[in-house]
Scaffold this motif. Structure first.
Motif, PDB file in Angstrom:
ATOM      1  N   ALA A   1       8.643 -13.128   7.665  1.00 17.02           N
ATOM      2  CA  ALA A   1      10.276 -13.134   7.820  1.00 17.02           C
ATOM      3  C   ALA A   1      10.769 -13.645   6.857  1.00 17.02           C
ATOM      4  O   ALA A   1      12.270 -13.237   6.497  1.00 17.02           O
ATOM      5  CB  ALA A   1      10.434 -13.845   9.276  1.00 17.02           C
ATOM      6  N   ARG A   2      10.625 -14.819   6.297  1.00 16.56           N
ATOM      7  CA  ARG A   2      11.393 -15.230   5.082  1.00 16.56           C
ATOM      8  C   ARG A   2      11.410 -14.521   3.987  1.00 16.56           C
ATOM      9  O   ARG A   2      12.494 -14.347   3.338  1.00 16.56           O
ATOM     10  CB  ARG A   2      10.554 -16.635   4.808  1.00 16.56           C
ATOM     11  CG  ARG A   2      11.143 -17.372   3.598  1.00 16.56           C
ATOM     12  CD  ARG A   2      10.476 -18.595   3.082  1.00 16.56           C
ATOM     13  NE  ARG A   2      10.474 -19.696   4.118  1.00 16.56           N
ATOM     14  CZ  ARG A   2      11.326 -20.580   4.353  1.00 16.56           C
ATOM     15  NH1 ARG A   2      12.284 -20.811   3.066  1.00 16.56           N
ATOM     16  NH2 ARG A   2      11.346 -21.510   5.139  1.00 16.56           N
TER      17      ARG A   2
ATOM     18  N   SER B   1      19.146 -14.203  -2.249  1.00 17.07           N
ATOM     19  CA  SER B   1      17.795 -14.906  -2.523  1.00 17.07           C
ATOM     20  C   SER B   1      17.596 -16.285  -1.818  1.00 17.07           C
ATOM     21  O   SER B   1      16.795 -16.888  -1.595  1.00 17.07           O
ATOM     22  CB  SER B   1      17.535 -15.287  -4.191  1.00 17.07           C
ATOM     23  OG  SER B   1      18.707 -15.791  -4.566  1.00 17.07           O
ATOM     24  N   THR B   2      18.684 -16.741  -1.002  1.00  9.69           N
ATOM     25  CA  THR B   2      18.822 -18.126  -0.640  1.00  9.69           C
ATOM     26  C   THR B   2      19.171 -18.077   1.085  1.00  9.69           C
ATOM     27  O   THR B   2      19.634 -18.960   1.413  1.00  9.69           O
ATOM     28  CB  THR B   2      19.853 -19.096  -1.295  1.00  9.69           C
ATOM     29  OG1 THR B   2      21.262 -18.424  -1.010  1.00  9.69           O
ATOM     30  CG2 THR B   2      19.392 -19.232  -2.686  1.00  9.69           C
ATOM     31  N   LEU B   3      18.956 -16.756   1.504  1.00  8.87           N
ATOM     32  CA  LEU B   3      19.322 -16.553   2.799  1.00  8.87           C
ATOM     33  C   LEU B   3      18.714 -17.520   3.530  1.00  8.87           C
ATOM     34  O   LEU B   3      19.008 -18.053   4.838  1.00  8.87           O
ATOM     35  CB  LEU B   3      19.023 -15.103   3.326  1.00  8.87           C
ATOM     36  CG  LEU B   3      20.087 -14.233   3.045  1.00  8.87           C
ATOM     37  CD1 LEU B   3      19.862 -12.572   3.360  1.00  8.87           C
ATOM     38  CD2 LEU B   3      21.384 -14.535   3.614  1.00  8.87           C
ATOM     39  N   SER B   4      17.368 -17.599   3.551  1.00 10.62           N
ATOM     40  CA  SER B   4      16.255 -18.526   4.098  1.00 10.62           C
ATOM     41  C   SER B   4      16.814 -20.057   4.136  1.00 10.62           C
ATOM     42  O   SER B   4      16.160 -20.869   5.018  1.00 10.62           O
ATOM     43  CB  SER B   4      14.885 -18.287   3.800  1.00 10.62           C
ATOM     44  OG  SER B   4      14.707 -18.524   2.477  1.00 10.62           O
ATOM     45  N   ASN B   5      17.517 -20.408   3.281  1.00 10.35           N
ATOM     46  CA  ASN B   5      17.858 -21.898   3.020  1.00 10.35           C
ATOM     47  C   ASN B   5      19.543 -22.120   3.098  1.00 10.35           C
ATOM     48  O   ASN B   5      20.045 -22.957   3.001  1.00 10.35           O
ATOM     49  CB  ASN B   5      17.660 -22.282   1.631  1.00 10.35           C
ATOM     50  CG  ASN B   5      16.224 -22.160   1.300  1.00 10.35           C
ATOM     51  OD1 ASN B   5      15.328 -22.666   2.203  1.00 10.35           O
ATOM     52  ND2 ASN B   5      15.999 -21.825   0.076  1.00 10.35           N
TER      53      ASN B   5
ATOM     54  N   SER C   1      17.148 -22.958  12.603  1.00  8.02           N
ATOM     55  CA  SER C   1      15.906 -23.722  12.480  1.00  8.02           C
ATOM     56  C   SER C   1      16.179 -25.044  13.461  1.00  8.02           C
ATOM     57  O   SER C   1      15.126 -25.417  13.884  1.00  8.02           O
ATOM     58  CB  SER C   1      15.539 -24.252  10.942  1.00  8.02           C
ATOM     59  OG  SER C   1      14.657 -24.998  11.008  1.00  8.02           O
ATOM     60  N   HIS C   2      17.347 -25.735  13.411  1.00  9.65           N
ATOM     61  CA  HIS C   2      17.621 -26.889  13.872  1.00  9.65           C
ATOM     62  C   HIS C   2      17.578 -26.466  15.739  1.00  9.65           C
ATOM     63  O   HIS C   2      16.953 -27.309  16.474  1.00  9.65           O
ATOM     64  CB  HIS C   2      18.719 -27.456  13.856  1.00  9.65           C
ATOM     65  CG  HIS C   2      19.027 -28.449  14.785  1.00  9.65           C
ATOM     66  ND1 HIS C   2      18.602 -30.037  14.493  1.00  9.65           N
ATOM     67  CD2 HIS C   2      20.098 -28.828  15.553  1.00  9.65           C
ATOM     68  CE1 HIS C   2      18.954 -30.829  15.325  1.00  9.65           C
ATOM     69  NE2 HIS C   2      20.067 -30.118  16.038  1.00  9.65           N
ATOM     70  N   LEU C   3      17.993 -25.330  15.903  1.00 14.39           N
ATOM     71  CA  LEU C   3      18.131 -24.758  17.340  1.00 14.39           C
ATOM     72  C   LEU C   3      16.307 -24.464  17.847  1.00 14.39           C
ATOM     73  O   LEU C   3      16.286 -24.953  18.964  1.00 14.39           O
ATOM     74  CB  LEU C   3      18.693 -23.688  17.630  1.00 14.39           C
ATOM     75  CG  LEU C   3      20.288 -23.877  17.542  1.00 14.39           C
ATOM     76  CD1 LEU C   3      21.071 -22.425  17.416  1.00 14.39           C
ATOM     77  CD2 LEU C   3      20.968 -24.497  18.563  1.00 14.39           C
ATOM     78  N   VAL C   4      15.975 -23.829  16.936  1.00 17.08           N
ATOM     79  CA  VAL C   4      14.259 -23.625  17.362  1.00 17.08           C
ATOM     80  C   VAL C   4      13.526 -24.893  17.406  1.00 17.08           C
ATOM     81  O   VAL C   4      12.628 -24.856  18.325  1.00 17.08           O
ATOM     82  CB  VAL C   4      13.907 -22.701  16.332  1.00 17.08           C
ATOM     83  CG1 VAL C   4      12.287 -22.325  16.787  1.00 17.08           C
ATOM     84  CG2 VAL C   4      14.714 -21.292  16.304  1.00 17.08           C
TER      85      VAL C   4
ATOM     86  N   ARG D   1      19.436 -12.720  12.428  1.00 19.72           N
ATOM     87  CA  ARG D   1      19.254 -13.885  13.236  1.00 19.72           C
ATOM     88  C   ARG D   1      17.824 -14.138  13.782  1.00 19.72           C
ATOM     89  O   ARG D   1      17.190 -14.901  13.625  1.00 19.72           O
ATOM     90  CB  ARG D   1      20.175 -13.632  14.573  1.00 19.72           C
ATOM     91  CG  ARG D   1      19.799 -14.479  15.594  1.00 19.72           C
ATOM     92  CD  ARG D   1      20.155 -13.943  17.031  1.00 19.72           C
ATOM     93  NE  ARG D   1      19.480 -12.692  17.202  1.00 19.72           N
ATOM     94  CZ  ARG D   1      19.894 -11.809  18.270  1.00 19.72           C
ATOM     95  NH1 ARG D   1      20.942 -11.924  18.847  1.00 19.72           N
ATOM     96  NH2 ARG D   1      19.231 -10.787  18.507  1.00 19.72           N
ATOM     97  N   ASP D   2      17.146 -12.489  14.147  1.00 17.94           N
ATOM     98  CA  ASP D   2      15.670 -12.751  14.546  1.00 17.94           C
ATOM     99  C   ASP D   2      14.790 -13.119  13.509  1.00 17.94           C
ATOM    100  O   ASP D   2      13.828 -13.622  13.676  1.00 17.94           O
ATOM    101  CB  ASP D   2      15.409 -11.470  15.129  1.00 17.94           C
ATOM    102  CG  ASP D   2      16.377 -10.810  16.486  1.00 17.94           C
ATOM    103  OD1 ASP D   2      16.879 -11.809  16.835  1.00 17.94           O
ATOM    104  OD2 ASP D   2      16.180  -9.493  16.579  1.00 17.94           O
ATOM    105  N   MET D   3      15.151 -12.628  12.326  1.00 16.78           N
ATOM    106  CA  MET D   3      14.133 -13.049  11.153  1.00 16.78           C
ATOM    107  C   MET D   3      14.210 -14.698  10.861  1.00 16.78           C
ATOM    108  O   MET D   3      13.517 -15.251  10.372  1.00 16.78           O
ATOM    109  CB  MET D   3      14.594 -12.319   9.895  1.00 16.78           C
ATOM    110  CG  MET D   3      14.347 -10.812   9.925  1.00 16.78           C
ATOM    111  SD  MET D   3      15.059  -9.779   8.605  1.00 16.78           S
ATOM    112  CE  MET D   3      14.060 -10.129   7.278  1.00 16.78           C
ATOM    113  N   MET D   4      15.583 -15.082  11.026  1.00 11.98           N
ATOM    114  CA  MET D   4      15.642 -16.633  10.855  1.00 11.98           C
ATOM    115  C   MET D   4      15.035 -17.488  11.895  1.00 11.98           C
ATOM    116  O   MET D   4      14.504 -18.428  11.763  1.00 11.98           O
ATOM    117  CB  MET D   4      17.065 -16.653  10.825  1.00 11.98           C
ATOM    118  CG  MET D   4      17.874 -16.587   9.469  1.00 11.98           C
ATOM    119  SD  MET D   4      19.673 -16.828   9.351  1.00 11.98           S
ATOM    120  CE  MET D   4      20.078 -16.104   7.661  1.00 11.98           C
ATOM    121  N   ILE D   5      15.117 -16.728  13.084  1.00  8.28           N
ATOM    122  CA  ILE D   5      14.278 -17.444  14.519  1.00  8.28           C
ATOM    123  C   ILE D   5      12.659 -17.302  13.844  1.00  8.28           C
ATOM    124  O   ILE D   5      12.101 -18.355  14.086  1.00  8.28           O
ATOM    125  CB  ILE D   5      14.504 -16.726  15.583  1.00  8.28           C
ATOM    126  CG1 ILE D   5      16.051 -17.139  16.002  1.00  8.28           C
ATOM    127  CG2 ILE D   5      13.512 -17.420  16.629  1.00  8.28           C
ATOM    128  CD1 ILE D   5      16.628 -16.463  17.191  1.00  8.28           C
TER     129      ILE D   5
END
Length: 361
Positions: free
Chosen positions: A120-121, A155-159, A167-170, A252-256
């Motif tokens: 996903a990342r 390139s920095t979407l995951s950060n 990430s904090h929510l999960v 959103r789903d990929m970040m989760i």
């Protein structure tokens, strides 16, 4: 005593012959132009009775050429859009397959979950790059503001701030709050503030409003136009489980998924959240397929329009050809006749120079 005719009657004859020679030479010049250029005249004024027809048809042909150019440009952009949609759809389907595996005992281990999270990342970066596809004239998912990349930093979407918020929510997931985590992640993904949105300022709008940002091109008389491609953030009404934009929901789903790295079936709320993600990605995939199908329908419609314009262009060109183009066989014959006339005229002038009055009488 004899008198030279050239002093009297011959002078008038010579004047007539010289005028005729000048006329013949002028016609030869015209024929030389026609032979070299393939057209009847170098100017509109020389077209005679065809002048009005040419004047009316030339702008029409230019107009048709303009429509065809626009259609070709739109077709190129739509083709790239279709390819991009296919890539995004493949990405969503691949991740959904991994989510389905995470619902099994083998796929719900921390190792398997970490592998899916890494996929996903990497997918986030790929998604951002795809959304920033350009046809050389502008970004195809950028709507009307084609000069600005839809995704500010692929390139920095995951950060990004959005990814960190999700990430904090999960990280606070428990047995009873998976719906709340998913809903809050949706709200964050729909946030259009500068600090949260990963899209350009122009595209950071609610999905139903972003749909109005599609660019268009004139492809016919009376200003008829067609949409030149999709907008990255377009969609419908938002809800607690959807931003309204399929692409935003996918992001959103990929970040989760990325945030679930190291989790397992023993993690409280894990299975419930995975099921929600699986359902969401299934819906998103169908929406992406529908959007791509719509692009295909538009392409087919434009192909038919191009065919109609091609036929019209041929008709107009034929009419112009009838008025502008010369018959080279006729021109060659006329050139030969003029050459003979010219030789005869010069011969007559030579003969009259030494004629006496008696010869003339």
């Amino acid at each position: 005593m004899s008198m030279n005719v050239s002093q009297y009657g011959a002078a008038g004859a010579n004047l007539i012959l010289n005028a005729g020679i000048r006329q013949i030479e002028s016609e030869q010049t015209d024929i030389a132009w026609q032979t070299s250029q393939g057209t009847t005249s170098s100017s509109i004024s020389g077209l005679g009775s065809d002048q009005q027809t040419i004047l009316s048809l030339s702008p029409k042909l230019a107009e048709l050429n303009g429509y065809q150019d626009n259609l070709s440009s739109v077709q190129s952009r739509l083709s790239l859009s279709s390819t991009a949609f296919k890539q995004v759809t493949d990405l969503a389907q691949s991740l959904n397959t991994q989510l389905l595996g995470m619902l099994s005992s083998e796929g719900s281990t921390s190792t398997a979950t970490s592998t899916a999270a890494d996929s996903a990342r990497m997918g986030l970066s790929s998604l951002g790059t795809i959304l920033n596809t350009s046809d050389g004239n502008g970004f195809i998912f950028a709507g009307q503001n084609t000069s600005t990349a839809p995704v500010t930093s692929p390139s920095t979407l995951s950060n990004s701030s959005l990814a960190q918020t999700i990430s904090h929510l999960v990280s606070g997931l428990n047995e009873s709050n998976s719906n709340e985590v998913f809903s809050q992640a949706t709200t964050a993904s729909a946030d259009n503030s500068t600090g949260m949105s990963v899209f350009s300022q122009a595209l950071s709008q609610p999905a139903d409003q972003a749909s109005r940002l599609q660019s268009s091109a004139i492809i016919g008389p009376d200003g008829s136009s067609v949409q030149t491609g999709p907008v990255a953030t377009e969609g419908g009404q938002a809800s607690s489980t959807s931003t309204g934009s399929p692409i935003r929901d996918l992001m959103r789903d990929m970040m989760i998924m990325t945030s679930m790295k190291g989790m397992a079936s023993t993690t409280p709320g894990f299975t419930s959240l995975v099921r929600q993600l699986h359902d969401s990605l299934g819906k998103t995939t169908n929406q992406l397929i529908d959007m791509n199908t719509s692009v295909g329908v538009t392409q087919n419609t434009l192909t038919k329009q191009q065919g109609i314009y091609s036929s019209l262009q041929l008709m107009v060109k034929e009419q112009l050809s009838n008025g502008l183009n010369v018959n080279l066989a006729e021109v060659a014959s006329r050139s030969s006749d003029l050459s003979l006339q010219l030789k005869a005229s010069f011969s007559l002038i030579a003969d009259t120079k030494n004629m006496s009055l008696a010869d003339y009488l």
